[in-house]
Design a protein around this motif. Sequence first.
Motif, mmCIF file in Angstrom:
data_model
loop_
_atom_site.group_PDB
_atom_site.id
_atom_site.type_symbol
_atom_site.label_atom_id
_atom_site.label_comp_id
_atom_site.label_asym_id
_atom_site.label_seq_id
_atom_site.Cartn_x
_atom_site.Cartn_y
_atom_site.Cartn_z
ATOM 1 N N GLU A 1 0.824 -1.205 0.000
ATOM 2 C CA GLU A 1 0.000 0.000 0.000
ATOM 3 C C GLU A 1 0.859 1.256 0.000
ATOM 4 N N GLN A 2 1.985 1.222 0.710
ATOM 5 C CA GLN A 2 2.904 2.357 0.736
ATOM 6 C C GLN A 2 3.465 2.639 -0.658
ATOM 7 N N ILE B 1 2.112 1.857 -3.543
ATOM 8 C CA ILE B 1 1.040 2.351 -4.410
ATOM 9 C C ILE B 1 0.683 3.795 -4.068
ATOM 10 N N ASP B 2 0.587 4.092 -2.783
ATOM 11 C CA ASP B 2 0.179 5.432 -2.351
ATOM 12 C C ASP B 2 1.259 6.485 -2.581
ATOM 13 N N GLU B 3 2.509 6.127 -2.272
ATOM 14 C CA GLU B 3 3.577 7.138 -2.292
ATOM 15 C C GLU B 3 4.390 7.152 -3.575
#
Length: 305
Positions: free
Chosen positions: A85-86, A88-90
């Motif tokens: 998730e990190q 993908i998000d960042e």
Amino acid sequence: MALLEGKTILVTGGGNGIGKACALLAAELGAKVLVNDLGGGLAGDDTGAASPAEAIANEIRARGGEAISNSESVAEFSSVKAMVEQAIDELGGLDAVINPAGILRDGMFHKMPVEDWDSVLNVHLKGAFNVARASVDHFRAKESGSLVLFTSTSGLIGNLGQANYAAAKMGVVGLSRILAMEGARQNVRSNVIAPFAWTRMIASIPVKDEASAQRVERMRLGMRPEQVAQLAVTLCADAAKDVSGQIFCVRGNEIQLFSQPRPVKSVARMEGWTPETILDQALPAMSGSFTDLAPSATVFPYDPV
């Protein structure tokens, strides 16, 4: 255009050794990199130090690349899910995972504490499951993704004192094979690499005599993490889209493709077998094709190229 331009890659164990070499090379070839490293010792202790991962991320940024860091453990699914998730998000996505993170707790099997068995399997085998399971839905949804997992000749061939490590690494081979088969229609690839490289893990192996010392020195000079990284990052590229389900070995400047288990001998008895006929006929007929108990050093007795 650089080979990995536009890609985002998660590299576990990226603070040292093969992981570090993979992270730096991936960034050099245009990828955005999430550098993960627990910051622990070889046995998985002293955990939670952010400095190794952040140091490599800093090095990538200093060279003009884009990188972020993470210091969680691959042995915890929730932590790996958060890594995905990190990324993908960042960093805007995730295209590949390179997973060399590992620990060693060597010892003869009859003396091995249960904790040492559990710890090694948690990091190597459960860790491989975690990175694959946490990323596979994302890869399948976008119909593209590459998993680069790591096995060892300790499992493929065998080494004394590494029953836990060998069992975990052979489990990774089976996992990768099924991931490749199940992911084929969605262009999700999985391959494994058995690396020969001078790392903290290799340096921890006891040297008991002069011959061993000389062999270790040849390994240090001739088998470097950077050589393994060349193949690992290549397997993340779109140009390698037809390569999946394979077992590779990197030893110095050699890249080797390993065979996978298939029958080598067959005997049949139309009236069926009994213990007596198995002993008298089947086992003697097969014995010439038995695999010996020699360790991996006997398969690779020559200096690295």
